[in-house]
Design a protein around this motif. Structure first.
Motif, PDB file in Angstrom:
ATOM      1  N   UNK A   7     112.943  55.383  47.971  1.00  0.00           N
ATOM      2  CA  UNK A   7     114.074  55.045  47.105  1.00  0.00           C
ATOM      3  C   UNK A   7     113.628  54.764  45.673  1.00  0.00           C
ATOM      4  N   UNK A   8     112.990  53.625  45.440  1.00  0.00           N
ATOM      5  CA  UNK A   8     112.622  53.215  44.080  1.00  0.00           C
ATOM      6  C   UNK A   8     111.544  54.125  43.510  1.00  0.00           C
ATOM      7  N   UNK A   9     111.814  54.690  42.354  1.00  0.00           N
ATOM      8  CA  UNK A   9     110.851  55.578  41.723  1.00  0.00           C
ATOM      9  C   UNK A   9     110.922  56.997  42.229  1.00  0.00           C
ATOM     10  N   UNK A  10     111.711  57.220  43.282  1.00  0.00           N
ATOM     11  CA  UNK A  10     111.866  58.556  43.852  1.00  0.00           C
ATOM     12  C   UNK A  10     113.290  59.055  43.637  1.00  0.00           C
ATOM     13  N   UNK A  11     114.239  58.435  44.308  1.00  0.00           N
ATOM     14  CA  UNK A  11     115.636  58.794  44.099  1.00  0.00           C
ATOM     15  C   UNK A  11     116.224  58.104  42.875  1.00  0.00           C
ATOM     16  N   UNK A  12     115.814  56.870  42.638  1.00  0.00           N
ATOM     17  CA  UNK A  12     116.433  56.089  41.567  1.00  0.00           C
ATOM     18  C   UNK A  12     115.383  55.445  40.668  1.00  0.00           C
ATOM     19  N   UNK A  13     115.751  55.287  39.417  1.00  0.00           N
ATOM     20  CA  UNK A  13     114.960  54.505  38.466  1.00  0.00           C
ATOM     21  C   UNK A  13     115.535  53.093  38.473  1.00  0.00           C
ATOM     22  N   UNK A  33     108.653  35.939  30.145  1.00  0.00           N
ATOM     23  CA  UNK A  33     108.839  37.238  30.812  1.00  0.00           C
ATOM     24  C   UNK A  33     107.641  38.160  30.596  1.00  0.00           C
ATOM     25  N   UNK A  34     107.476  39.097  31.519  1.00  0.00           N
ATOM     26  CA  UNK A  34     106.438  40.116  31.431  1.00  0.00           C
ATOM     27  C   UNK A  34     107.058  41.420  30.941  1.00  0.00           C
ATOM     28  N   UNK A  35     106.224  42.272  30.342  1.00  0.00           N
ATOM     29  CA  UNK A  35     106.765  43.515  29.781  1.00  0.00           C
ATOM     30  C   UNK A  35     107.099  44.518  30.882  1.00  0.00           C
ATOM     31  N   UNK A  36     107.853  45.534  30.497  1.00  0.00           N
ATOM     32  CA  UNK A  36     108.367  46.527  31.435  1.00  0.00           C
ATOM     33  C   UNK A  36     107.231  47.258  32.155  1.00  0.00           C
ATOM     34  N   UNK A  37     106.193  47.634  31.423  1.00  0.00           N
ATOM     35  CA  UNK A  37     105.090  48.391  32.024  1.00  0.00           C
ATOM     36  C   UNK A  37     104.373  47.572  33.094  1.00  0.00           C
ATOM     37  N   UNK A  38     104.243  46.274  32.856  1.00  0.00           N
ATOM     38  CA  UNK A  38     103.580  45.421  33.845  1.00  0.00           C
ATOM     39  C   UNK A  38     104.385  45.359  35.126  1.00  0.00           C
ATOM     40  N   UNK A  39     105.681  45.147  35.014  1.00  0.00           N
ATOM     41  CA  UNK A  39     106.528  45.094  36.208  1.00  0.00           C
ATOM     42  C   UNK A  39     106.532  46.444  36.910  1.00  0.00           C
ATOM     43  N   UNK A  40     106.554  47.516  36.164  1.00  0.00           N
ATOM     44  CA  UNK A  40     106.513  48.864  36.754  1.00  0.00           C
ATOM     45  C   UNK A  40     105.311  49.026  37.660  1.00  0.00           C
ATOM     46  N   UNK A  41     104.180  48.479  37.252  1.00  0.00           N
ATOM     47  CA  UNK A  41     102.945  48.644  38.026  1.00  0.00           C
ATOM     48  C   UNK A  41     102.963  47.861  39.332  1.00  0.00           C
ATOM     49  N   UNK A 163     101.427  56.052  45.247  1.00  0.00           N
ATOM     50  CA  UNK A 163     100.257  55.962  46.096  1.00  0.00           C
ATOM     51  C   UNK A 163     100.622  55.454  47.489  1.00  0.00           C
ATOM     52  N   UNK A 164     101.523  54.488  47.543  1.00  0.00           N
ATOM     53  CA  UNK A 164     101.964  53.934  48.826  1.00  0.00           C
ATOM     54  C   UNK A 164     102.621  55.014  49.676  1.00  0.00           C
ATOM     55  N   UNK A 182     107.942  59.381  38.932  1.00  0.00           N
ATOM     56  CA  UNK A 182     108.181  58.019  39.407  1.00  0.00           C
ATOM     57  C   UNK A 182     107.203  57.002  38.873  1.00  0.00           C
ATOM     58  N   UNK A 183     106.760  56.085  39.749  1.00  0.00           N
ATOM     59  CA  UNK A 183     106.025  54.911  39.299  1.00  0.00           C
ATOM     60  C   UNK A 183     104.535  54.911  39.645  1.00  0.00           C
ATOM     61  N   UNK A 184     103.995  56.047  40.056  1.00  0.00           N
ATOM     62  CA  UNK A 184     102.583  56.070  40.448  1.00  0.00           C
ATOM     63  C   UNK A 184     101.684  55.775  39.244  1.00  0.00           C
ATOM     64  N   UNK A 185     100.469  55.302  39.568  1.00  0.00           N
ATOM     65  CA  UNK A 185      99.455  55.013  38.538  1.00  0.00           C
ATOM     66  C   UNK A 185      98.308  56.028  38.599  1.00  0.00           C
ATOM     67  N   UNK A 186      98.136  56.649  39.753  1.00  0.00           N
ATOM     68  CA  UNK A 186      97.061  57.614  39.978  1.00  0.00           C
ATOM     69  C   UNK A 186      97.500  59.001  39.519  1.00  0.00           C
ATOM     70  N   UNK A 187      96.540  59.812  39.070  1.00  0.00           N
ATOM     71  CA  UNK A 187      96.850  61.196  38.729  1.00  0.00           C
ATOM     72  C   UNK A 187      97.437  61.894  39.950  1.00  0.00           C
ATOM     73  N   UNK A 188      98.481  62.683  39.725  1.00  0.00           N
ATOM     74  CA  UNK A 188      99.187  63.328  40.839  1.00  0.00           C
ATOM     75  C   UNK A 188      98.247  64.171  41.692  1.00  0.00           C
ATOM     76  N   UNK A 189      97.334  64.887  41.062  1.00  0.00           N
ATOM     77  CA  UNK A 189      96.443  65.779  41.799  1.00  0.00           C
ATOM     78  C   UNK A 189      95.512  65.026  42.748  1.00  0.00           C
ATOM     79  N   UNK A 190      95.320  63.746  42.501  1.00  0.00           N
ATOM     80  CA  UNK A 190      94.413  62.957  43.337  1.00  0.00           C
ATOM     81  C   UNK A 190      95.063  62.432  44.604  1.00  0.00           C
ATOM     82  N   UNK A 191      96.393  62.535  44.699  1.00  0.00           N
ATOM     83  CA  UNK A 191      97.105  62.044  45.869  1.00  0.00           C
ATOM     84  C   UNK A 191      97.321  63.174  46.872  1.00  0.00           C
ATOM     85  N   UNK A 192      97.120  62.901  48.174  1.00  0.00           N
ATOM     86  CA  UNK A 192      97.349  63.963  49.162  1.00  0.00           C
ATOM     87  C   UNK A 192      98.811  64.374  49.193  1.00  0.00           C
TER      88      UNK A 192
END
Length: 211
Positions: A7-13, A33-41, A163-164, A182-192
């Motif tokens: 759901x989150x990061x896939x179907x919806x932002x 408060x924390x910044x948007x990028x921190x919460x995204x991670x 990654x999850x 979506x919200x991944x942190x790893x390069x797409x090519x590195x994920x199976x």
């Protein structure tokens, strides 16, 4: 064909609503408060890990259960004010519906996930497995396998963004389609993965290629 979606990061932002709830929580608990990028991670593992990450990043201590309750109150009050489907999602789901049975597997609590689906009129999903539906959460394969079993027989494709999600599909032995927006942190090519797609308009043709 059985098609199961994160759901989150896939179907919806959902980041803007999650960030707003996190900010309200931190202010209520006397923190900045924390910044948007921190919460995204922090998104992807469910509510409690998210709140623990928020506490750690803000240097807070105290009762985690209280923080979870405060965050859940802020987020549960209206978790779809700023949340929107990614571009092309609605059209892709409509195109995919005739191709197979569809389900959802997310670490978001079941009730909150249903609220987002209803508010944004997303579906149809025959089964929704949330982060509190089973004792296990992703990346444990149990939730994804439960969703697949509930949809009957046939090939399975899990569609996610992180990654999850990639680790869950890999552990379950299920083909994975990675949405790169979506919200991944790893390069797409590195994920199976079996498929990568940058826009939702690409997914129906990828699914048809599996037939």
């Amino acid at each position: 064909m059985r098609l199961i979606f994160d759901l989150d990061g896939t179907l919806v932002d959902s980041l803007p609503d999650i960030h707003a709830a996190a900010s309200a929580t931190l202010v209520e608990m006397g923190r900045d408060p924390l910044d948007l990028a921190t919460i995204r991670s922090f998104i992807g593992h469910g509510v409690e890990p998210l709140v623990i990450d928020i506490m750690t990043a803000s240097g807070a201590d105290g009762d985690r259960a209280v923080w979870v309750e405060v965050f859940s109150r802020h987020y549960g009050h209206d978790n779809s004010t700023l949340t929107r489907p990614f571009d092309g999602v609605v059209e892709a789901l409509a195109a995919l519906a005739p191709l197979g049975r569809m389900g959802l597997c997310t670490n978001k609590p079941h009730g909150l996930a249903l609220g987002v689906l209803k508010a944004l009129d997303l579906g149809p999903f025959e089964v929704v497995i949330g982060g509190d539906s089973l004792p296990q959460k992703k990346p444990d394969p149990a939730p994804l396998l439960a969703a697949a079993a509930a949809l009957g027989e046939g090939p399975v494709l899990y569609i996610g963004d992180s990654e999850v999600d990639a680790a869950t599909a890999h552990a379950a032995g299920i083909d994975f389609a990675l949405f790169t927006g979506g919200y991944r942190k790893t390069e797409a090519a590195e994920l199976p993965h079996r498929f990568l797609f940058d826009h939702w308009s690409e997914l129906p043709a990828l699914v048809q290629s599996m037939a």
